[in-house]
Scaffold this motif. Structure first.
Motif, mmCIF file in Angstrom:
data_model
loop_
_atom_site.group_PDB
_atom_site.id
_atom_site.type_symbol
_atom_site.label_atom_id
_atom_site.label_comp_id
_atom_site.label_asym_id
_atom_site.label_seq_id
_atom_site.Cartn_x
_atom_site.Cartn_y
_atom_site.Cartn_z
ATOM 1 N N ILE A 76 0.837 -1.202 0.000
ATOM 2 C CA ILE A 76 0.000 0.000 0.000
ATOM 3 C C ILE A 76 0.874 1.255 0.000
ATOM 4 O O ILE A 76 0.568 2.233 -0.686
ATOM 5 N N ALA A 77 1.980 1.228 0.745
ATOM 6 C CA ALA A 77 2.891 2.388 0.761
ATOM 7 C C ALA A 77 3.479 2.627 -0.629
ATOM 8 O O ALA A 77 3.628 3.780 -1.054
ATOM 9 N N THR A 78 3.795 1.561 -1.353
ATOM 10 C CA THR A 78 4.321 1.690 -2.724
ATOM 11 C C THR A 78 3.276 2.311 -3.631
ATOM 12 O O THR A 78 3.590 3.199 -4.434
ATOM 13 N N ILE A 79 2.044 1.863 -3.503
ATOM 14 C CA ILE A 79 0.971 2.404 -4.335
ATOM 15 C C ILE A 79 0.762 3.884 -4.025
ATOM 16 O O ILE A 79 0.676 4.715 -4.930
ATOM 17 N N LYS A 80 0.719 4.233 -2.745
ATOM 18 C CA LYS A 80 0.529 5.639 -2.363
ATOM 19 C C LYS A 80 1.681 6.500 -2.862
ATOM 20 O O LYS A 80 1.467 7.570 -3.437
ATOM 21 N N ARG A 81 2.902 6.040 -2.667
ATOM 22 C CA ARG A 81 4.088 6.787 -3.115
ATOM 23 C C ARG A 81 4.071 6.966 -4.640
ATOM 24 O O ARG A 81 4.376 8.037 -5.159
ATOM 25 N N THR A 82 3.677 5.913 -5.349
ATOM 26 C CA THR A 82 3.616 5.957 -6.808
ATOM 27 C C THR A 82 2.564 6.959 -7.272
ATOM 28 O O THR A 82 2.808 7.760 -8.168
ATOM 29 N N ILE A 83 1.388 6.928 -6.654
ATOM 30 C CA ILE A 83 0.329 7.867 -7.021
ATOM 31 C C ILE A 83 0.741 9.298 -6.700
ATOM 32 O O ILE A 83 0.531 10.208 -7.510
ATOM 33 N N ASP A 84 1.371 9.496 -5.561
ATOM 34 C CA ASP A 84 1.853 10.848 -5.201
ATOM 35 C C ASP A 84 2.836 11.353 -6.253
ATOM 36 O O ASP A 84 2.794 12.525 -6.645
ATOM 37 N N LYS A 85 3.728 10.488 -6.717
ATOM 38 C CA LYS A 85 4.695 10.876 -7.743
ATOM 39 C C LYS A 85 4.000 11.188 -9.066
ATOM 40 O O LYS A 85 4.338 12.159 -9.736
ATOM 41 N N LEU A 86 3.001 10.379 -9.435
ATOM 42 C CA LEU A 86 2.261 10.629 -10.663
ATOM 43 C C LEU A 86 1.541 11.983 -10.592
ATOM 44 O O LEU A 86 1.533 12.729 -11.569
ATOM 45 N N VAL A 87 0.952 12.279 -9.456
ATOM 46 C CA VAL A 87 0.265 13.567 -9.278
ATOM 47 C C VAL A 87 1.271 14.707 -9.413
ATOM 48 O O VAL A 87 0.998 15.707 -10.075
ATOM 49 N N GLU A 88 2.434 14.533 -8.791
ATOM 50 C CA GLU A 88 3.476 15.574 -8.864
ATOM 51 C C GLU A 88 3.955 15.785 -10.295
ATOM 52 O O GLU A 88 4.156 16.912 -10.730
ATOM 53 N N ASP A 89 4.153 14.672 -11.023
ATOM 54 C CA ASP A 89 4.612 14.752 -12.423
ATOM 55 C C ASP A 89 3.549 15.390 -13.301
ATOM 56 O O ASP A 89 3.814 16.044 -14.261
#
Length: 89
Positions: A76-89
């Motif tokens: 779940i932490a990987t998914i959250k971190r990945t989504i946060d990065k996608l939002v930032e990008d």
């Protein structure tokens, strides 16, 4: 055209192409996003065009994959971190 989206070929040169988890999360959300101009209401929540309503836990199940005949899940932490990065990008 209703129900059709296009992906720019530049994605093959973007860093997302080399990050399997990031690409899978991106493409899964993109493929399931709401594309009606007016959005939709799900229960009491309005989901606008280009958005997807899903919990991290459900995304974890949705993104399950097989590796060496073993079922694997992203954390779940990987998914959250990945989504946060996608939002930032």
């Amino acid at each position: 055209m209703s129900g059709v989206f296009q992906i720019d070929r530049a994605i093959f040169k973007h860093g997302i192409w080399n990050n399997v988890a990031e690409f899978r999360v991106f493409f899964y959300i993109l493929g399931n996003a709401i594309w009606k101009e007016e959005g939709v209401k799900i229960g009491n929540v309005y989901v606008g065009r280009g958005q997807y309503l899903r919990s991290y836990r459900n995304l974890r199940e949705d993104l399950m994959y097989m590796e060496n005949n073993t079922i694997k899940y992203y954390g779940i932490a990987t998914i959250k971190r990945t989504i946060d990065k996608l939002v930032e990008d």
